[in-house]
Design a protein around this motif. Structure first.
Motif, PDB file in Angstrom:
ATOM      1  N   TYR A   1      -5.313 -11.821  -7.524  1.00 18.76           N
ATOM      2  CA  TYR A   1      -6.208 -10.913  -8.425  1.00 18.76           C
ATOM      3  C   TYR A   1      -6.659  -9.886  -7.463  1.00 18.76           C
ATOM      4  O   TYR A   1      -7.024  -8.941  -8.288  1.00 18.76           O
TER       5      TYR A   1
ATOM      6  N   PHE B   1     -10.356 -21.185   0.790  1.00 20.63           N
ATOM      7  CA  PHE B   1     -10.115 -21.328  -0.757  1.00 20.63           C
ATOM      8  C   PHE B   1      -8.826 -22.048  -0.810  1.00 20.63           C
ATOM      9  O   PHE B   1      -8.215 -22.484   0.128  1.00 20.63           O
ATOM     10  N   ASP B   2      -9.027 -22.880  -1.942  1.00 24.41           N
ATOM     11  CA  ASP B   2      -7.884 -23.774  -2.494  1.00 24.41           C
ATOM     12  C   ASP B   2      -6.486 -23.136  -2.695  1.00 24.41           C
ATOM     13  O   ASP B   2      -5.305 -23.599  -2.225  1.00 24.41           O
ATOM     14  N   GLN B   3      -6.718 -21.984  -2.888  1.00 22.45           N
ATOM     15  CA  GLN B   3      -5.490 -21.403  -3.719  1.00 22.45           C
ATOM     16  C   GLN B   3      -5.792 -19.903  -3.300  1.00 22.45           C
ATOM     17  O   GLN B   3      -6.077 -18.978  -3.993  1.00 22.45           O
ATOM     18  N   PRO B   4      -5.647 -19.497  -1.978  1.00 16.81           N
ATOM     19  CA  PRO B   4      -5.871 -18.203  -1.580  1.00 16.81           C
ATOM     20  C   PRO B   4      -4.864 -17.191  -2.053  1.00 16.81           C
ATOM     21  O   PRO B   4      -5.132 -15.917  -2.257  1.00 16.81           O
ATOM     22  N   VAL B   5      -3.504 -17.634  -2.496  1.00 13.58           N
ATOM     23  CA  VAL B   5      -2.687 -16.723  -3.181  1.00 13.58           C
ATOM     24  C   VAL B   5      -3.138 -16.031  -4.477  1.00 13.58           C
ATOM     25  O   VAL B   5      -3.113 -15.032  -4.640  1.00 13.58           O
ATOM     26  N   VAL B   6      -3.639 -16.990  -5.154  1.00 17.92           N
ATOM     27  CA  VAL B   6      -4.332 -16.555  -6.345  1.00 17.92           C
ATOM     28  C   VAL B   6      -5.325 -15.691  -6.235  1.00 17.92           C
ATOM     29  O   VAL B   6      -5.459 -14.553  -6.968  1.00 17.92           O
TER      30      VAL B   6
ATOM     31  N   TYR C   1     -10.986 -16.687   3.470  1.00 11.73           N
ATOM     32  CA  TYR C   1      -9.993 -16.870   2.710  1.00 11.73           C
ATOM     33  C   TYR C   1      -9.358 -18.275   3.202  1.00 11.73           C
ATOM     34  O   TYR C   1      -8.675 -19.085   2.274  1.00 11.73           O
TER      35      TYR C   1
ATOM     36  N   LEU D   1      -9.764 -21.555  -9.928  1.00 16.88           N
ATOM     37  CA  LEU D   1      -8.455 -22.011  -9.877  1.00 16.88           C
ATOM     38  C   LEU D   1      -8.285 -21.517  -8.262  1.00 16.88           C
ATOM     39  O   LEU D   1      -7.548 -22.282  -7.813  1.00 16.88           O
ATOM     40  N   ALA D   2      -8.848 -20.866  -7.744  1.00 15.90           N
ATOM     41  CA  ALA D   2      -8.773 -20.066  -6.432  1.00 15.90           C
ATOM     42  C   ALA D   2      -9.598 -20.703  -5.607  1.00 15.90           C
ATOM     43  O   ALA D   2      -9.268 -21.115  -4.106  1.00 15.90           O
ATOM     44  N   ASP D   3     -10.895 -20.890  -5.738  1.00 12.63           N
ATOM     45  CA  ASP D   3     -11.796 -21.512  -4.910  1.00 12.63           C
ATOM     46  C   ASP D   3     -12.179 -23.015  -4.998  1.00 12.63           C
ATOM     47  O   ASP D   3     -11.685 -23.478  -5.958  1.00 12.63           O
ATOM     48  N   THR D   4     -12.825 -23.545  -3.992  1.00 16.22           N
ATOM     49  CA  THR D   4     -13.003 -24.982  -4.164  1.00 16.22           C
ATOM     50  C   THR D   4     -14.241 -25.185  -4.990  1.00 16.22           C
ATOM     51  O   THR D   4     -15.182 -24.114  -5.284  1.00 16.22           O
TER      52      THR D   4
END
Length: 403
Positions: free
Chosen positions: A51, A42-47, A39, A93-96
């Protein structure tokens, strides 16, 4: 006579649905563990976490929907595939970008295959191809049209495997329906033979006697005898040909293959066992000798009655073909593992080929009343006849199969 209905349900694909239910739960946990292990990357772990939480809730809330084909409706399949596709499309959107181009897993990971397999189990290979095509397109979109070799390999694997499983399911359903129809025809045939035996032992014998006596008396009785003879021929034809009832096999693949059969309870079916000697003793008379063991010959009640009826049919044949003056002997032998009843007479015997000729003419006395009964009991009936030396019928019933 009371009737009871028996329903036989067969479903080869049901184990596949149970396996799919377990697969969805395990792969949901696997997707969550993959995220937990990486985690921080991830760029956006919240997204991703949001999910995966949705995925967990969806999987747990709908696990009963994939328990069988009936509950797995088209609407559910579309919604389930939408959840999988949403996870794939949310991955950029969530991962690099680097992890995605290096072939990293999507947010739902291999959980997506469960959605495609549900299509395969529900609708066959065409539905599987439809669903896997959408999954392949979503994977190509997140890689910008330049997927890695691993991505192409995974997409192709899901596509081929789902279509293959869908095809196997279609074949299994067709086989189940064929087997169910075969069982139904077998049940109808056995019931027809049972009715034919009863008719032969009763109605046909009476009609034959009326025809014979009417011819002897002459006058109006001769016309009555002629009519009885015509009805005997018509009834014999109906009995020997019979009709197979229209199929009651379920055509709803979601229920598996169903076949309904009807069993008729014989009078006195509540009796567990009977002494065969008590059923055969009434046949003894001035011209019928009866030899029996000193101890009871116990058989299950239905088997004992059928064997006694076969002996009665053999004696009817003696009276009919050997003449009223012929003598007959009944010998009962109990060998422990099987019971043997021999019926012998001192009549003129049966000419060679006469039995096959009689069966071809629809006279099913030996074929149904004797051999048919013994076959249903798992036994056998052997007939030996020498012209001028009488006829001997040996009836064998194995104890282990007289259920």
């Amino acid at each position: 006579m009371a009737k009871r209905e028996r329903v036989v349900r067969m479903s080869v694909e049901q184990p596949l649905w149970r396996a799919l239910t377990a697969y969805r739960l395990l792969t949901m946990v696997y997707a969550a563990l993959l995220f937990a292990a990486a985690y921080r990357k991830f760029d956006q772990p919240v997204v991703a976490a949001g999910y995966l939480a949705l995925l967990a809730v969806w999987t747990l809330a709908t696990y009963r929907r994939v328990a069988n084909a009936a509950s797995c409706t088209k609407g559910f399949l579309v919604a389930d595939l939408a959840v999988a596709l949403t996870g794939i499309l949310l991955t950029p959107l969530a991962d690099t970008h680097q992890r995605i181009t290096d072939g990293g897993p999507t947010l739902p990971s291999i959980w997506t295959a469960g959605s495609v397999l549900a299509f395969a189990l529900k609708g066959g290979w065409r539905w599987a191809g439809f669903a896997s095509t959408f999954v392949a397109a979503a994977n190509l979109v997140i890689h910008g049209g330049d997927p890695t070799r691993d991505t192409l390999h995974n997409v192709l694997l899901v596509w081929v495997a789902s279509i293959a499983i869908g095809y196997v399911v279609e074949v299994a359903r067709a086989s189940e329906a064929t087997l169910a129809r075969a069982l139904e025809i077998e049940a109808a045939t056995r019931e027809r033979e049972r009715l034919a035996r009863d008719i032969h032992d009763g109605v046909l014998q009476v009609l034959a006697m009326v025809q014979r006596r009417g011819t002897e008396l002459g006058g109006e009785a001769a016309e009555l005898g002629r009519m009885a003879g015509e009805q005997e021929v018509a009834l014999r034809t109906l009995v020997s040909s019979g009709l197979v009832q229209p199929s009651r096999v379920s055509r709803d693949g979601s229920l598996g293959a169903l076949v309904d059969t009807y069993e008729v309870e014989e009078p006195g079916a509540e009796e567990a066992e009977l002494d065969l000697r008590s059923l055969l003793a009434p046949h003894a008379g001035s011209r019928v000798s009866f030899a029996e063991p000193g101890s009871p010959v116990v058989l299950p009640a239905p088997a004992a009655r059928e064997l006694a009826a076969a002996v009665g049919a053999a004696l009817d044949n003696v009276r009919k073909h050997a003449g009223e003056g012929a003598s007959a002997w009944i010998l009962v032998e109990d060998w422990g593992d099987e019971v043997i009843v021999t019926v012998r007479d001192d009549g003129p015997g049966i000419p060679a080929g006469r039995l096959d000729q009689a069966e071809g003419e629809g006279r099913m006395g030996v074929a149904l009343s004797i051999r048919g009964r013994l076959r249903d009991l798992g036994g056998s009936a052997e007939l030996v006849s020498v012209p001028g030396q009488g006829t001997e019928v040996e009836l064998k019933v194995p104890r282990g199969r007289t259920q």
